[in-house]
Write a protein that holds these residues in place. Sequence first.
Motif, PDB file in Angstrom:
ATOM      1  N   MET A 132      -4.566  -7.849 -19.114  1.00  0.00           N
ATOM      2  CA  MET A 132      -3.476  -8.503 -18.402  1.00  0.00           C
ATOM      3  C   MET A 132      -3.556  -8.238 -16.903  1.00  0.00           C
ATOM      4  O   MET A 132      -3.323  -9.140 -16.096  1.00  0.00           O
ATOM      5  N   VAL A 133      -3.888  -7.021 -16.520  1.00  0.00           N
ATOM      6  CA  VAL A 133      -4.017  -6.696 -15.097  1.00  0.00           C
ATOM      7  C   VAL A 133      -5.162  -7.499 -14.496  1.00  0.00           C
ATOM      8  O   VAL A 133      -5.020  -8.102 -13.429  1.00  0.00           O
ATOM      9  N   ALA A 134      -6.296  -7.532 -15.167  1.00  0.00           N
ATOM     10  CA  ALA A 134      -7.460  -8.262 -14.648  1.00  0.00           C
ATOM     11  C   ALA A 134      -7.180  -9.756 -14.516  1.00  0.00           C
ATOM     12  O   ALA A 134      -7.645 -10.398 -13.575  1.00  0.00           O
TER      13      ALA A 134
ATOM     14  N   LEU B 135       4.016  -7.313 -23.422  1.00  0.00           N
ATOM     15  CA  LEU B 135       3.535  -6.306 -24.366  1.00  0.00           C
ATOM     16  C   LEU B 135       4.548  -6.022 -25.462  1.00  0.00           C
ATOM     17  O   LEU B 135       4.198  -5.509 -26.525  1.00  0.00           O
ATOM     18  N   GLY B 136       5.817  -6.320 -25.201  1.00  0.00           N
ATOM     19  CA  GLY B 136       6.858  -6.028 -26.178  1.00  0.00           C
ATOM     20  C   GLY B 136       7.113  -4.537 -26.309  1.00  0.00           C
ATOM     21  O   GLY B 136       7.510  -4.060 -27.366  1.00  0.00           O
ATOM     22  N   LEU B 137       6.869  -3.803 -25.215  1.00  0.00           N
ATOM     23  CA  LEU B 137       7.067  -2.355 -25.202  1.00  0.00           C
ATOM     24  C   LEU B 137       8.083  -1.995 -24.134  1.00  0.00           C
ATOM     25  O   LEU B 137       8.271  -2.743 -23.175  1.00  0.00           O
ATOM     26  N   SER B 138       8.683  -0.837 -24.266  1.00  0.00           N
ATOM     27  CA  SER B 138       9.650  -0.395 -23.266  1.00  0.00           C
ATOM     28  C   SER B 138       8.928  -0.001 -21.979  1.00  0.00           C
ATOM     29  O   SER B 138       7.734   0.313 -21.985  1.00  0.00           O
ATOM     30  N   GLN B 139       9.677   0.013 -20.879  1.00  0.00           N
ATOM     31  CA  GLN B 139       9.086   0.374 -19.588  1.00  0.00           C
ATOM     32  C   GLN B 139       8.502   1.786 -19.611  1.00  0.00           C
ATOM     33  O   GLN B 139       7.387   1.999 -19.119  1.00  0.00           O
ATOM     34  N   PRO B 140       9.178   2.795 -20.200  1.00  0.00           N
ATOM     35  CA  PRO B 140       8.574   4.127 -20.243  1.00  0.00           C
ATOM     36  C   PRO B 140       7.254   4.168 -21.031  1.00  0.00           C
ATOM     37  O   PRO B 140       6.321   4.869 -20.654  1.00  0.00           O
TER      38      PRO B 140
END
Length: 114
Positions: free
Chosen positions: A48-50, A66-71
């Motif tokens: 995703m970054v690339a 990503l469906g993940l929390s920020q932490p």
Amino acid sequence: MTELLPIRDLQACCAPITREPVSVLNAESLAVSLKALADPARLRILSMVAAHEDAEACVCDLTEPLGLSQPTVSHHLKVLVDAGYLTRSKRGTWAYFAIVPGSLDSVAGLLATV
């Protein structure tokens, strides 16, 4: 606690693993760096970054896809930064991440059958 070997140093310490046996110390360092890649979320983050505009992304750009929390995303980003795959630059309250040029080429080179 094992100290991480930045990916940019792997080529200096290790020949491709198919060319000669890897020493115990180099195998341990290489395993730590490869372990950073051995997670589906981290592989997706690198991709995703690339693929992101200007090849850099903010943690705020990654959490929802990503469906993940920020932490959790921040933890994965820290692992990738510590392993030498990503750089981090702070702008205001946000951190932006970019792939370290050549970092993935270094890993590919270690596994090459040349």
